[in-house]
Design an enzyme around this catalytic site. Structure first.
Site, PDB file in Angstrom:
ATOM      1  N   LYS A 210       0.920  -1.187   0.050  1.00  0.00           N
ATOM      2  CA  LYS A 210       0.140   0.098  -0.042  1.00  0.00           C
ATOM      3  C   LYS A 210       0.954   1.220   0.043  1.00  0.00           C
ATOM      4  O   LYS A 210       1.506   1.633   1.179  1.00  0.00           O
ATOM      5  CB  LYS A 210      -0.946  -0.024   1.373  1.00  0.00           C
ATOM      6  CG  LYS A 210      -2.102   1.141   1.018  1.00  0.00           C
ATOM      7  CD  LYS A 210      -2.634   1.550   2.190  1.00  0.00           C
ATOM      8  CE  LYS A 210      -1.761   2.959   2.627  1.00  0.00           C
ATOM      9  NZ  LYS A 210      -1.835   4.039   1.800  1.00  0.00           N
ATOM     10  N   GLY A 263       6.986   4.806   8.245  1.00  0.00           N
ATOM     11  CA  GLY A 263       5.986   6.069   8.419  1.00  0.00           C
ATOM     12  C   GLY A 263       6.248   6.646   9.651  1.00  0.00           C
ATOM     13  O   GLY A 263       7.226   6.430  10.269  1.00  0.00           O
ATOM     14  N   SER A 264       4.863   7.441  10.391  1.00  0.00           N
ATOM     15  CA  SER A 264       5.222   8.117  11.544  1.00  0.00           C
ATOM     16  C   SER A 264       5.291   7.262  12.893  1.00  0.00           C
ATOM     17  O   SER A 264       4.562   6.165  12.598  1.00  0.00           O
ATOM     18  CB  SER A 264       4.184   9.047  11.676  1.00  0.00           C
ATOM     19  OG  SER A 264       2.833   8.461  11.595  1.00  0.00           O
ATOM     20  N   THR A 265       5.492   7.722  13.774  1.00  0.00           N
ATOM     21  CA  THR A 265       5.652   7.015  15.002  1.00  0.00           C
ATOM     22  C   THR A 265       4.250   6.785  15.559  1.00  0.00           C
ATOM     23  O   THR A 265       3.853   6.002  16.174  1.00  0.00           O
ATOM     24  CB  THR A 265       6.320   7.590  16.079  1.00  0.00           C
ATOM     25  OG1 THR A 265       7.925   7.708  15.583  1.00  0.00           O
ATOM     26  CG2 THR A 265       6.215   7.266  17.498  1.00  0.00           C
ATOM     27  N   GLU A 285       9.593   1.226  10.713  1.00  0.00           N
ATOM     28  CA  GLU A 285      10.686   2.346  10.632  1.00  0.00           C
ATOM     29  C   GLU A 285      10.037   3.506  10.705  1.00  0.00           C
ATOM     30  O   GLU A 285       9.278   3.787   9.800  1.00  0.00           O
ATOM     31  CB  GLU A 285      11.391   2.002   9.115  1.00  0.00           C
ATOM     32  CG  GLU A 285      11.871   0.637   9.070  1.00  0.00           C
ATOM     33  CD  GLU A 285      13.540   0.582   9.555  1.00  0.00           C
ATOM     34  OE1 GLU A 285      13.830   1.629   9.686  1.00  0.00           O
ATOM     35  OE2 GLU A 285      13.942  -0.427   9.729  1.00  0.00           O
ATOM     36  N   CYS A 319      13.572  10.615   6.859  1.00  0.00           N
ATOM     37  CA  CYS A 319      13.602  10.194   8.265  1.00  0.00           C
ATOM     38  C   CYS A 319      14.823  10.531   9.070  1.00  0.00           C
ATOM     39  O   CYS A 319      14.653  10.850  10.323  1.00  0.00           O
ATOM     40  CB  CYS A 319      13.250   8.847   8.307  1.00  0.00           C
ATOM     41  SG  CYS A 319      14.352   7.848   7.614  1.00  0.00           S
ATOM     42  N   GLU A 416       9.571  15.786  15.274  1.00  0.00           N
ATOM     43  CA  GLU A 416       9.900  15.693  14.002  1.00  0.00           C
ATOM     44  C   GLU A 416       9.107  16.637  13.294  1.00  0.00           C
ATOM     45  O   GLU A 416       7.765  16.647  13.001  1.00  0.00           O
ATOM     46  CB  GLU A 416       9.444  14.129  13.495  1.00  0.00           C
ATOM     47  CG  GLU A 416      10.035  14.028  12.052  1.00  0.00           C
ATOM     48  CD  GLU A 416       9.873  12.538  11.736  1.00  0.00           C
ATOM     49  OE1 GLU A 416       8.791  11.966  11.691  1.00  0.00           O
ATOM     50  OE2 GLU A 416      10.768  12.049  11.026  1.00  0.00           O
TER      51      GLU A 416
HETATM   52  P1  NAD Z   1       2.297   8.087   7.999  1.00  0.00           P
HETATM   53  O1  NAD Z   1       2.635   7.409   9.107  1.00  0.00           O
HETATM   54  O2  NAD Z   1       1.123   9.173   7.871  1.00  0.00           O
HETATM   55  O3  NAD Z   1       1.900   6.979   6.680  1.00  0.00           O
HETATM   56  C1  NAD Z   1       2.660   6.358   6.198  1.00  0.00           C
HETATM   57  C2  NAD Z   1       1.610   5.075   5.571  1.00  0.00           C
HETATM   58  O4  NAD Z   1       0.774   4.645   6.471  1.00  0.00           O
HETATM   59  C3  NAD Z   1       0.812   5.692   4.534  1.00  0.00           C
HETATM   60  O5  NAD Z   1       1.020   4.966   3.431  1.00  0.00           O
HETATM   61  C4  NAD Z   1      -0.353   6.045   5.099  1.00  0.00           C
HETATM   62  O6  NAD Z   1      -1.621   5.804   4.291  1.00  0.00           O
HETATM   63  C5  NAD Z   1      -0.421   4.712   5.831  1.00  0.00           C
HETATM   64  N1  NAD Z   1      -1.490   4.791   7.178  1.00  0.00           N
HETATM   65  C6  NAD Z   1      -1.800   5.794   7.927  1.00  0.00           C
HETATM   66  N2  NAD Z   1      -2.753   5.587   8.785  1.00  0.00           N
HETATM   67  C7  NAD Z   1      -2.639   4.271   8.504  1.00  0.00           C
HETATM   68  C8  NAD Z   1      -3.438   3.310   9.545  1.00  0.00           C
HETATM   69  N3  NAD Z   1      -4.210   3.317  10.619  1.00  0.00           N
HETATM   70  N4  NAD Z   1      -3.207   2.119   9.168  1.00  0.00           N
HETATM   71  C9  NAD Z   1      -2.370   1.586   8.192  1.00  0.00           C
HETATM   72  N5  NAD Z   1      -1.667   2.396   7.543  1.00  0.00           N
HETATM   73  C10 NAD Z   1      -1.930   3.387   7.771  1.00  0.00           C
HETATM   74  O7  NAD Z   1       3.640   8.582   7.390  1.00  0.00           O
HETATM   75  P2  NAD Z   1       3.932   9.766   6.229  1.00  0.00           P
HETATM   76  O8  NAD Z   1       3.427  10.907   6.558  1.00  0.00           O
HETATM   77  O9  NAD Z   1       3.477   9.179   5.251  1.00  0.00           O
HETATM   78  O10 NAD Z   1       5.625   9.670   6.179  1.00  0.00           O
HETATM   79  C11 NAD Z   1       6.297  10.229   6.899  1.00  0.00           C
HETATM   80  C12 NAD Z   1       6.787   9.725   8.314  1.00  0.00           C
HETATM   81  O11 NAD Z   1       7.597   8.402   7.892  1.00  0.00           O
HETATM   82  C13 NAD Z   1       7.942  10.604   9.069  1.00  0.00           C
HETATM   83  O12 NAD Z   1       7.623  10.331  10.433  1.00  0.00           O
HETATM   84  C14 NAD Z   1       9.256   9.680   8.775  1.00  0.00           C
HETATM   85  O13 NAD Z   1      10.080   9.846   9.743  1.00  0.00           O
HETATM   86  C15 NAD Z   1       8.693   8.388   8.608  1.00  0.00           C
HETATM   87  N6  NAD Z   1       9.760   7.765   7.806  1.00  0.00           N
HETATM   88  C16 NAD Z   1      10.860   6.869   8.434  1.00  0.00           C
HETATM   89  C17 NAD Z   1      11.627   6.141   7.737  1.00  0.00           C
HETATM   90  C18 NAD Z   1      12.503   5.051   8.650  1.00  0.00           C
HETATM   91  O14 NAD Z   1      13.145   4.271   7.742  1.00  0.00           O
HETATM   92  N7  NAD Z   1      12.587   5.120   9.669  1.00  0.00           N
HETATM   93  C19 NAD Z   1      11.822   6.424   6.305  1.00  0.00           C
HETATM   94  C20 NAD Z   1      11.076   7.263   5.781  1.00  0.00           C
HETATM   95  C21 NAD Z   1      10.063   7.952   6.399  1.00  0.00           C
END
Ligand code: NAD
Length: 512
Positions: A210, A263-265, A285, A319, A416
């Site tokens: 996804k 994604g986000s924490t 991650e 990130c 962040e």
């Molecule tokens: P996000 O957490 O909002 O979304 C990430 C993904 O999760 C998207 O595909 C989103 O549609 C999906 N998602 C959202 N809510 C969900 C739920 N309830 N259930 C399942 N899936 C869900 O993050 P973002 O804004 O897309 O990305 C930015 C974040 O990603 C930042 O916090 C960044 O630090 C992190 N990030 C981490 C790494 C790493 O390797 N540690 C790498 C890149 C980005």
């Protein structure tokens, strides 16, 4: 000279029309579909959403908005593919050859993928073309080799022989975990997808991918290339849609054995709860607030350039971005001046414009968020030495920004931001700076800049983070494990550890 909102408003961001390019042909091709069980299909309820060019607001394409029914269908297809031939009976060599073919096809279509990524995400074309897409290709090549190096062990035990003729013989085998839901963010879309798909396929898993709702395009083009490479039907399924909808449906689905998430924490924590019902395996991650420590004996020019790249590249939507910069008192002013100068010199523009060094942020909402952090920092008394201004036709651009005088407990310092905002702080005592560096709920990455070998390794040992760079920042390679300590994640990607994410171990104990 600090640029103003007016100069940003003046940028009309005339995108280079990619009318002749393969990317334009992809966008003009008509309805894009979900990939389920080897077939391209509309969402079950026919819903769609638009994906836009963040610089111009122009709709690039309509994509299916997958829902619960589509998640059901994709998970079912992934289960069937997992348990039936050709995938169930495949050999390591066959998986390896498949991964290599995927890499070759990505390479053959690199220009198109880079253009799609730039248009959809906003990043400058060069970042996609020379950085992220090649890094995605490298993932498939690395795990093509790793697919052929899976090994179990034989285990001598302390169990007594079962009579004169008998003995105990035990061994372990590694088996694919099963059906994997891979959920990825929008900052580096294709690379994040590759970092999950390549090891999952090497291990023999099947996947439902996804992509983020802001950036679905390269995942869909990747899907076409996966089919062209001969990936058996159902081995990779791709669902475009929203996190709270199809993402949540996958996260709570009893047919999913593992979630691998970047994604986000905040969402990572939500997934911990969602995984509980059937104890899905989880790799997370997550976010970061990575410190960069510049010691007084560092090569300051190199350090300032390195940490500037670390925070400004990809508009700070990285990130591991070097968002907290601590410079020892003797070199502080020099670092600050060099970073401010760099921030002022970077030219903003449409990602497809070859003159642009920085594109827009991914969305208006993201730019507003960055602006809110900078404004509240200002109100708290922080000094903005460069940038700090949001603008552009859609309000999606944000000037590279350097801020000083930020208190350790300010949100600007602790949270962040995921934008091009560097907070620079002086320090005197190396012990104090380690304390500050570690005073964060995150523990993703850090860098130390010094010419002193002992200093470098002592500080690397003291810093609580998944990666510590010495005299560099944001250096990645598929061989190097990457993961977060503390609230930055669970588990690792890349390397042998990354492959372990997709494997269970089985112990077989026999009396023979
Ligand atoms: P996000 O957490 O909002 O979304 C990430 C993904 O999760 C998207 O595909 C989103 O549609 C999906 N998602 C959202 N809510 C969900 C739920 N309830 N259930 C399942 N899936 C869900 O993050 P973002 O804004 O897309 O990305 C930015 C974040 O990603 C930042 O916090 C960044 O630090 C992190 N990030 C981490 C790494 C790493 O390797 N540690 C790498 C890149 C980005």
């Amino acid at each position: 000279m600090t640029r103003t909102a007016d100069t940003l408003a003046g940028l009309s961001f005339n995108p280079v029309e990619p009318s002749q390019t393969a990317a334009a042909r992809f966008l003009a091709r008509g309805p894009l579909g979900l990939l389920i069980g080897g077939r391209w299909t509309a969402a079950a309820d026919g819903d769609e959403f638009s994906t836009v060019d963040p610089a111009t607001g122009r709709t690039l394409a309509m994509v299916p908005r997958a829902g619960v029914q589509d998640a059901e269908a994709a998970v079912a297809a992934a289960r069937i593919a997992l348990e039936s031939d050709p995938w169930a009976g495949n050999t390591p060599e066959e998986r390896s050859r498949l991964l290599w073919r995927i890499a070759d096809l990505l390479e053959a279509n690199l220009d198109e993928l880079a253009a799609l990524e730039s248009l959809d995400q906003g990043k400058v074309l060069a970042t996609a073309k020379f950085g992220e897409i090649p890094a995605a290709i490298a993932q498939f090549r690395y795990y093509a080799a790793a697919a052929r190096a899976l090994e179990g062990t034989t285990v001598p035990t302390s169990l007594r022989r079962q009579g004169p003729e008998r003995q105990v013989f035990a061994y372990t085998v590694r088996e694919p975990i099963g059906v994997v839901a891979a959920v990825v963010p929008w900052n580096s879309p294709l690379l994040m997808a590759a970092m999950k798909l390549a090891p999952a396929l090497a291990a023999g898993c099947t996947v439902v991918l996804k992509p983020a709702e802001n950036t679905p395009l390269t995942a869909l083009r990747l899907g076409e290339l996966l089919v062209e490479a001969g990936t058996p039907a159902g081995v990779v399924n791709i669902l475009t849609g929203f996190g709270q909808e199809v993402g949540a449906a996958l996260a709570t689905h009893a047919g999913v054995d593992k979630i691998t998430f970047t994604g986000s924490t905040a969402v990572g924590k939500q997934l911990v709860g969602d995984a509980r019902s059937n104890l899905k395996r989880l790799t997370l991650e997550l976010g970061g607030k990575s410190p960069a420590i510049i010691m007084g004996d560092a090569d300051v020019t190199r350090a300032a350039a390195g940490v500037s790249r670390g925070i400004f590249d990809n508009g700070g939507q990285v990130c591991v971005a070097s968002s907290r910069i601590y410079a020892q008192r003797g070199v502080y002013e020099q670092v600050l001046a060099a970073m401010a100068e760099k921030a002022e010199s970077l030219s903003l523009g449409h990602g497809m414009d070859p003159r642009a060094e920085l594109g827009p942020l991914v969305s208006r909402a993201q730019a507003d968020r960055v602006q809110a952090y900078v404004s509240s920092g200002r109100a708290e008394g922080a000094e903005v030495l460069a940038g700090g201004v949001q603008g552009g036709a859609e309000g999606t651009f944000f000037q590279p920004t350097v801020v000083s005088g930020v208190a350790e407990d300010s949100p600007l310092m602790r949270e962040e931001i995921f934008g091009p905002v560097a907070v620079v702080t002086p320090f005197d005592d190396p012990e104090q700076v380690i304390e500050w560096a570690n005073d964060s709920r995150y523990g993703l990455a850090a860098s130390v800049w010094t010419e002193g070998l002992s200093n470098a390794h002592r500080m690397a040992a003291q810093i609580k983070a998944g990666t510590v760079w010495i005299n560099c920042h944001s250096y990645f390679s598929p061989e190097l494990p990457k993961g977060g300590h503390k609230e930055s994640g669970w588990g690792y990607e890349n390397g042998a550890l990354g492959l372990s994410n997709y494997l269970e171990s089985k112990t077989v104990c026999a009396v023979i």
